[in-house]
Design an enzyme around this catalytic site. Structure first.
Site, PDB file in Angstrom:
ATOM      1  N   SER A   8       0.843  -1.197   0.000  1.00  0.00           N
ATOM      2  CA  SER A   8       0.000   0.000   0.000  1.00  0.00           C
ATOM      3  C   SER A   8       0.876   1.244   0.000  1.00  0.00           C
ATOM      4  O   SER A   8       1.665   1.465   0.923  1.00  0.00           O
ATOM      5  CB  SER A   8      -0.889   0.018   1.244  1.00  0.00           C
ATOM      6  OG  SER A   8      -1.439   1.313   1.397  1.00  0.00           O
ATOM      7  N   HIS A  31      -1.391  -1.425  -4.133  1.00  0.00           N
ATOM      8  CA  HIS A  31      -2.641  -1.048  -3.465  1.00  0.00           C
ATOM      9  C   HIS A  31      -2.669   0.474  -3.296  1.00  0.00           C
ATOM     10  O   HIS A  31      -1.769   1.068  -2.701  1.00  0.00           O
ATOM     11  CB  HIS A  31      -2.696  -1.748  -2.111  1.00  0.00           C
ATOM     12  CG  HIS A  31      -3.985  -1.584  -1.383  1.00  0.00           C
ATOM     13  ND1 HIS A  31      -5.119  -2.323  -1.658  1.00  0.00           N
ATOM     14  CD2 HIS A  31      -4.332  -0.775  -0.358  1.00  0.00           C
ATOM     15  CE1 HIS A  31      -6.099  -1.970  -0.835  1.00  0.00           C
ATOM     16  NE2 HIS A  31      -5.644  -1.023  -0.035  1.00  0.00           N
ATOM     17  N   ASP A  59      -4.818   3.564  -1.868  1.00  0.00           N
ATOM     18  CA  ASP A  59      -5.895   3.927  -0.949  1.00  0.00           C
ATOM     19  C   ASP A  59      -6.408   5.335  -1.261  1.00  0.00           C
ATOM     20  O   ASP A  59      -5.696   6.317  -1.063  1.00  0.00           O
ATOM     21  CB  ASP A  59      -5.387   3.884   0.497  1.00  0.00           C
ATOM     22  CG  ASP A  59      -5.155   2.464   0.974  1.00  0.00           C
ATOM     23  OD1 ASP A  59      -6.103   1.660   0.918  1.00  0.00           O
ATOM     24  OD2 ASP A  59      -4.014   2.151   1.385  1.00  0.00           O
ATOM     25  N   MET A 106      -9.008   8.129  -0.220  1.00  0.00           N
ATOM     26  CA  MET A 106      -9.875   8.524   0.908  1.00  0.00           C
ATOM     27  C   MET A 106     -10.365   9.955   0.685  1.00  0.00           C
ATOM     28  O   MET A 106      -9.594  10.803   0.229  1.00  0.00           O
ATOM     29  CB  MET A 106      -9.096   8.464   2.222  1.00  0.00           C
ATOM     30  CG  MET A 106      -8.418   7.130   2.489  1.00  0.00           C
ATOM     31  SD  MET A 106      -7.743   7.087   4.163  1.00  0.00           S
ATOM     32  CE  MET A 106      -6.719   5.613   4.077  1.00  0.00           C
ATOM     33  N   HIS A 163      -8.403   0.964  -3.783  1.00  0.00           N
ATOM     34  CA  HIS A 163      -9.303   0.784  -2.639  1.00  0.00           C
ATOM     35  C   HIS A 163      -9.967   2.123  -2.346  1.00  0.00           C
ATOM     36  O   HIS A 163      -9.343   3.025  -1.775  1.00  0.00           O
ATOM     37  CB  HIS A 163      -8.469   0.284  -1.441  1.00  0.00           C
ATOM     38  CG  HIS A 163      -9.261   0.109  -0.180  1.00  0.00           C
ATOM     39  ND1 HIS A 163      -8.662  -0.091   1.049  1.00  0.00           N
ATOM     40  CD2 HIS A 163     -10.597   0.101   0.059  1.00  0.00           C
ATOM     41  CE1 HIS A 163      -9.597  -0.212   1.980  1.00  0.00           C
ATOM     42  NE2 HIS A 163     -10.768  -0.091   1.414  1.00  0.00           N
ATOM     43  N   MET A 217     -12.128   4.439  -0.402  1.00  0.00           N
ATOM     44  CA  MET A 217     -12.795   4.696   0.880  1.00  0.00           C
ATOM     45  C   MET A 217     -13.483   6.044   0.741  1.00  0.00           C
ATOM     46  O   MET A 217     -13.042   7.064   1.293  1.00  0.00           O
ATOM     47  CB  MET A 217     -11.772   4.672   2.021  1.00  0.00           C
ATOM     48  CG  MET A 217     -11.345   3.259   2.385  1.00  0.00           C
ATOM     49  SD  MET A 217      -9.775   3.200   3.260  1.00  0.00           S
ATOM     50  CE  MET A 217      -8.666   3.216   1.860  1.00  0.00           C
ATOM     51  N   MET A 240     -11.521  -5.791   5.810  1.00  0.00           N
ATOM     52  CA  MET A 240     -10.649  -4.946   6.628  1.00  0.00           C
ATOM     53  C   MET A 240     -10.283  -5.701   7.909  1.00  0.00           C
ATOM     54  O   MET A 240     -11.163  -6.300   8.546  1.00  0.00           O
ATOM     55  CB  MET A 240     -11.345  -3.630   7.007  1.00  0.00           C
ATOM     56  CG  MET A 240     -11.670  -2.692   5.857  1.00  0.00           C
ATOM     57  SD  MET A 240     -10.282  -2.160   4.839  1.00  0.00           S
ATOM     58  CE  MET A 240      -9.177  -1.429   6.042  1.00  0.00           C
ATOM     59  N   GLY A 267      -3.262   4.120   8.016  1.00  0.00           N
ATOM     60  CA  GLY A 267      -2.272   3.048   8.035  1.00  0.00           C
ATOM     61  C   GLY A 267      -1.665   2.933   9.433  1.00  0.00           C
ATOM     62  O   GLY A 267      -1.933   3.755  10.320  1.00  0.00           O
ATOM     63  N   ASP A 276      -6.692  -6.411   4.663  1.00  0.00           N
ATOM     64  CA  ASP A 276      -6.078  -5.085   4.620  1.00  0.00           C
ATOM     65  C   ASP A 276      -6.091  -4.488   6.028  1.00  0.00           C
ATOM     66  O   ASP A 276      -7.158  -4.285   6.607  1.00  0.00           O
ATOM     67  CB  ASP A 276      -6.881  -4.204   3.651  1.00  0.00           C
ATOM     68  CG  ASP A 276      -6.262  -2.825   3.459  1.00  0.00           C
ATOM     69  OD1 ASP A 276      -5.165  -2.569   3.988  1.00  0.00           O
ATOM     70  OD2 ASP A 276      -6.903  -2.006   2.767  1.00  0.00           O
ATOM     71  N   GLY A 311       1.115  -2.035   4.081  1.00  0.00           N
ATOM     72  CA  GLY A 311       1.666  -0.697   3.942  1.00  0.00           C
ATOM     73  C   GLY A 311       2.937  -0.546   4.752  1.00  0.00           C
ATOM     74  O   GLY A 311       4.056  -0.629   4.227  1.00  0.00           O
TER      75      GLY A 311
HETATM   76  C1  DX5 Z   1      -6.258   1.822   5.657  1.00  0.00           C
HETATM   77  C2  DX5 Z   1      -5.875   1.305   4.297  1.00  0.00           C
HETATM   78  C3  DX5 Z   1      -4.769   0.329   4.282  1.00  0.00           C
HETATM   79  C4  DX5 Z   1      -3.464   0.806   4.870  1.00  0.00           C
HETATM   80  C5  DX5 Z   1      -2.840  -0.384   5.521  1.00  0.00           C
HETATM   81  O1  DX5 Z   1      -7.581   2.197   5.688  1.00  0.00           O
HETATM   82  O2  DX5 Z   1      -6.969   0.696   3.656  1.00  0.00           O
HETATM   83  O3  DX5 Z   1      -4.549  -0.145   2.948  1.00  0.00           O
HETATM   84  O4  DX5 Z   1      -2.573   1.327   3.934  1.00  0.00           O
HETATM   85  O5  DX5 Z   1      -1.701   0.043   6.172  1.00  0.00           O
HETATM   86  P1  DX5 Z   1      -0.918  -0.898   7.185  1.00  0.00           P
HETATM   87  O6  DX5 Z   1      -0.432  -2.069   6.368  1.00  0.00           O
HETATM   88  O7  DX5 Z   1       0.172  -0.029   7.683  1.00  0.00           O
HETATM   89  O8  DX5 Z   1      -1.896  -1.321   8.225  1.00  0.00           O
HETATM   90 ZN    ZN Z   2      -6.485  -0.217   1.710  1.00  0.00          ZN
END
Ligand code: DX5
Ligand code: ZN
Length: 226
Positions: free
Chosen positions: A11, A35, A37, A39, A68, A70, A139, A146, A177, A199
């Site tokens: 990510s 990946h 993200d 948002m 992804h 969000m 999730m 992250g 994730d 990530g």
């Molecule tokens: C959070 C994201 C994840 C995030 C995961 O909402 O969807 O993809 O990047 O990060 P880590 O691997 O650090 O938990």
């Molecule tokens: Zn994600």
């Protein structure tokens, strides 16, 4: 049935946003998907990147993009990511009143369609929709940031999804994730996940490509031992 190869998807949320193209190239040859993200500061409190960045980054690498979303109102925005060349576009079940219709739109736009289930959403109401999807993202944290701690109880949803996929002989990736790292990926793989977003565990490592290879080896070992 042949077992599809394990997918590891770094990510870029944990990457240096000022050097995104370099950060992506650092996992080329090791990562299966990238990946991304997205948002919107509405569906989740955080704000990241959107379509223009994805379009620019698409030209910088060959790695398939696993987007992804969000965001609220995915029916308005998601097809644009398919048009931009994303391999897979995942939107949240909580944000969409007609997930099957949007999955159809994404597939007609040439992308795979993904359904994401956030921490507090039960999986059962969505199991019947899975034939319309190519990926199911479960999730393992609350979506939005992250670097959070993996919640092992959420693997119960992965187990339920895996049972459903096996019973219906569905072709569906089960992706996890949130908090996926060397100390959690094996449990997720044993529960039935076959695609892993990471990530912090990748971009926080000295050698991101090596971190991806190591995660894949751990997942493969757990899956073959299961
Ligand atoms: C959070 C994201 C994840 C995030 C995961 O909402 O969807 O993809 O990047 O990060 P880590 O691997 O650090 O938990
Ligand atoms: Zn994600």
């Amino acid at each position: 049935m042949t077992v599809p190869p394990t997918i590891v998807a770094p990510s870029i949320l944990a990457a240096d946003f000022a050097r995104l193209a370099d950060e992506v190239r650092a996992v080329e040859g090791a990562a299966d998907w990238l990946h991304v993200d997205v948002m919107d500061n509405h569906f989740v409190p955080n704000l990241t990147i959107g379509l223009p960045v994805v379009q620019s980054l698409r030209a910088a690498t060959q790695i398939p993009f696993d987007v992804h979303l969000m965001i609220e109102d995915p029916r308005r925005w998601a097809p644009g990511y398919a048009d931009a060349g994303a391999y897979n576009v995942t939107f949240h079940a909580e944000a969409c009143d007609d997930p099957v219709a949007l999955a159809k739109d994404l597939r007609s736009a040439g992308a795979k369609a993904g359904l994401a289930i956030d921490r507090d959403t039960p999986i059962e109401p969505y199991l019947e929709l899975l034939p319309s999807f190519d990926t199911l993202l479960i999730m393992t944290i609350k979506a939005g940031f992250g670097g959070q701690r993996f919640i092992p109880q959420l693997l119960e949803k992965v187990r339920a999804a895996r049972r459903h996929v096996a019973a219906g002989h569905l072709e569906l990736r089960i992706e996890v994730d949130g908090g996926i790292a060397a100390d959690t990926i094996e449990a997720a793989a044993e529960a039935g996940a076959d695609a892993f977003v990471a990530g912090t565990a990748v971009y926080g490592a000295d050698d991101p490509a090596e971190a991806v290879r190591r995660l894949r080896a751990l997942a493969d070992r757990a899956i073959s031992g299961a």
